[in-house]
Write an enzyme that holds these catalytic residues in place. Sequence first.
Site, mmCIF file in Angstrom:
data_model
loop_
_atom_site.group_PDB
_atom_site.id
_atom_site.type_symbol
_atom_site.label_atom_id
_atom_site.label_comp_id
_atom_site.label_asym_id
_atom_site.label_seq_id
_atom_site.Cartn_x
_atom_site.Cartn_y
_atom_site.Cartn_z
ATOM 1 N N CYS A 171 -0.897 3.876 -7.276
ATOM 2 C CA CYS A 171 -0.715 4.257 -5.810
ATOM 3 C C CYS A 171 -0.881 5.937 -5.619
ATOM 4 O O CYS A 171 -1.007 6.312 -4.461
ATOM 5 C CB CYS A 171 0.769 3.895 -5.354
ATOM 6 S SG CYS A 171 1.232 2.302 -5.677
ATOM 7 N N HIS A 312 6.877 8.144 -0.205
ATOM 8 C CA HIS A 312 6.122 7.076 -0.482
ATOM 9 C C HIS A 312 6.587 5.806 -0.187
ATOM 10 O O HIS A 312 5.823 4.778 0.246
ATOM 11 C CB HIS A 312 5.877 7.331 -2.175
ATOM 12 C CG HIS A 312 5.018 6.332 -2.645
ATOM 13 N ND1 HIS A 312 3.982 6.105 -2.459
ATOM 14 C CD2 HIS A 312 5.497 5.117 -3.489
ATOM 15 C CE1 HIS A 312 3.136 5.038 -3.088
ATOM 16 N NE2 HIS A 312 4.245 4.450 -3.696
ATOM 17 N N GLU A 323 13.066 7.681 -5.138
ATOM 18 C CA GLU A 323 12.640 8.740 -4.300
ATOM 19 C C GLU A 323 13.736 9.470 -3.451
ATOM 20 O O GLU A 323 13.757 10.518 -3.316
ATOM 21 C CB GLU A 323 11.506 8.155 -3.223
ATOM 22 C CG GLU A 323 11.036 9.430 -2.618
ATOM 23 C CD GLU A 323 9.631 8.793 -1.853
ATOM 24 O OE1 GLU A 323 9.237 9.712 -1.048
ATOM 25 O OE2 GLU A 323 9.490 7.429 -1.746
ATOM 26 N N LYS A 344 4.747 3.373 6.017
ATOM 27 C CA LYS A 344 4.488 1.942 5.439
ATOM 28 C C LYS A 344 4.983 0.807 6.303
ATOM 29 O O LYS A 344 4.646 -0.383 6.279
ATOM 30 C CB LYS A 344 4.835 1.924 3.835
ATOM 31 C CG LYS A 344 4.029 2.661 3.128
ATOM 32 C CD LYS A 344 4.290 2.512 1.644
ATOM 33 C CE LYS A 344 3.262 3.223 0.712
ATOM 34 N NZ LYS A 344 3.450 4.766 0.724
ATOM 35 N N HIS A 349 1.301 -1.143 2.553
ATOM 36 C CA HIS A 349 1.012 -0.651 1.206
ATOM 37 C C HIS A 349 -0.271 -0.724 0.718
ATOM 38 O O HIS A 349 -0.554 -1.771 0.671
ATOM 39 C CB HIS A 349 2.043 -0.868 0.238
ATOM 40 C CG HIS A 349 1.873 0.317 -0.853
ATOM 41 N ND1 HIS A 349 1.115 1.479 -0.868
ATOM 42 C CD2 HIS A 349 2.493 0.159 -2.276
ATOM 43 C CE1 HIS A 349 1.378 1.916 -2.160
ATOM 44 N NE2 HIS A 349 2.103 1.451 -2.893
ATOM 45 N N PHE A 407 2.561 2.784 -10.090
ATOM 46 C CA PHE A 407 2.794 1.947 -11.397
ATOM 47 C C PHE A 407 2.109 3.045 -12.536
ATOM 48 O O PHE A 407 1.338 3.892 -12.338
ATOM 49 C CB PHE A 407 1.913 0.767 -11.385
ATOM 50 C CG PHE A 407 2.585 -0.437 -10.678
ATOM 51 C CD1 PHE A 407 3.878 -0.224 -10.193
ATOM 52 C CD2 PHE A 407 1.813 -1.360 -10.290
ATOM 53 C CE1 PHE A 407 4.349 -1.192 -9.388
ATOM 54 C CE2 PHE A 407 2.620 -2.501 -9.574
ATOM 55 C CZ PHE A 407 3.729 -2.325 -9.384
#
Length: 421
Positions: A171, A312, A323, A344, A349, A407
């Site tokens: 990402c 994010h 986060e 998002k 996403h 990831f």
Amino acid sequence: MTRTDRIVVSGLGSVSPHGVGVSTFWDNLLARKSGVRATEDGVISDIAPVVANVPDFKGTDFLTRKMAKDTARFSHMALVAAAEAVRDADLAEGEGENWSPGTDPERTGIFMGTSFGSIRDMDDASTALAKGETSRAEPRLVSKSIPNAAGSTLAIRYGVQGPVLTYTTACASSANSLGEAAMWLKSGQIDVAIAGGSDCLFSSTLLNGLKASGALAVQGPDDVSKWSRPFDADRAGMVMGEGAAILVLEPLERAKARGAKIYAELAGYGTTNDSFHQIAPHPEGKGAIAAMKQAMRSADIGPEDIEYVNAHATSTKAGDNAEIRALHELFGEKLKTIPVSSIKGSIGHSLGAAGAIESLACVKAVETGWLPPNLHCDNPEEGTPSNLLHESRNQQARYALSNSFGFGGQNGVVVWKSYKE
């Protein structure tokens, strides 16, 4: 080779779940529209009942039949977004099909982010071979599916002979592509860059994997447009999206010399790794904090200077909470005054393209003085920033922070700055 410090954005292009074009993307964001919809693709509908796809997008509507056939959907979106960005930067001749950057092709670069390339094409070919529907794969299968396909296709399209680099850092991919492009420009080794990302991940293999890990939303409200719920305690996981965003970057001196419109400055960049887990982020957000600090140091600013955070926040419990902790740790009491949102809820996403699409939102925010909202957070997770934007807000932000965490513990953060002489 002359080094430079100030890197600016002179062109923008977008393909998003709201449609083709930057104005379509931006206007729908500010209007609190959702591009999340019920899945119509029968191959994946049982796995992912809701997606954020680009409606009615066909490569053949924009590209030659041969180019569309020889490339995959994620490259189609990159080509269309790049064409808009190049025209917008006034670096094209005629109808915008012939790029004319006025520089040596070897001093021009392309920097693209993507997570898997065209995994759907590989899936479909594997299925056809396994079922005996064909005895051979198509000749272009590898070249159209490989992650660097979009970047190399853009290089061929525009005659770019300098660095053509593809970043596959989950990402964080296109946050890294933008930040790395700025570093190449600052070093003086290139004069102009096409940078951004593109991803299309509507693959049964990939979506099955995300579903098995608990990251994918497979249930939600009756209104499917509300399934992507950043920071909401009742969220059920991420909604897979697709799209592309391309930014033309160049040194300030060059942009001013040719009379280019300047949208914003790419002021800072940070990238780190959690070194913690292959899927889960560090629960205390340590890698995220380090990346944000690094980005601010490179911009020569501190937490007190940030006036908007594009989070994010993917709508997964582990990611959103990590986060939240990182933002509290970094900003402390000041977080109460900083507007925060994740877009998002509007576009899902898009993984490897997310950093570029969200950076595009930050560029428009610092340019226009409008901050985009965070949709569908009706029941905020404990600790969610109190200044979460539930509506668009007319508020000028000089510095905006764009977070991308992926990831493998990959973190990419970009600082965008409103442009002033």
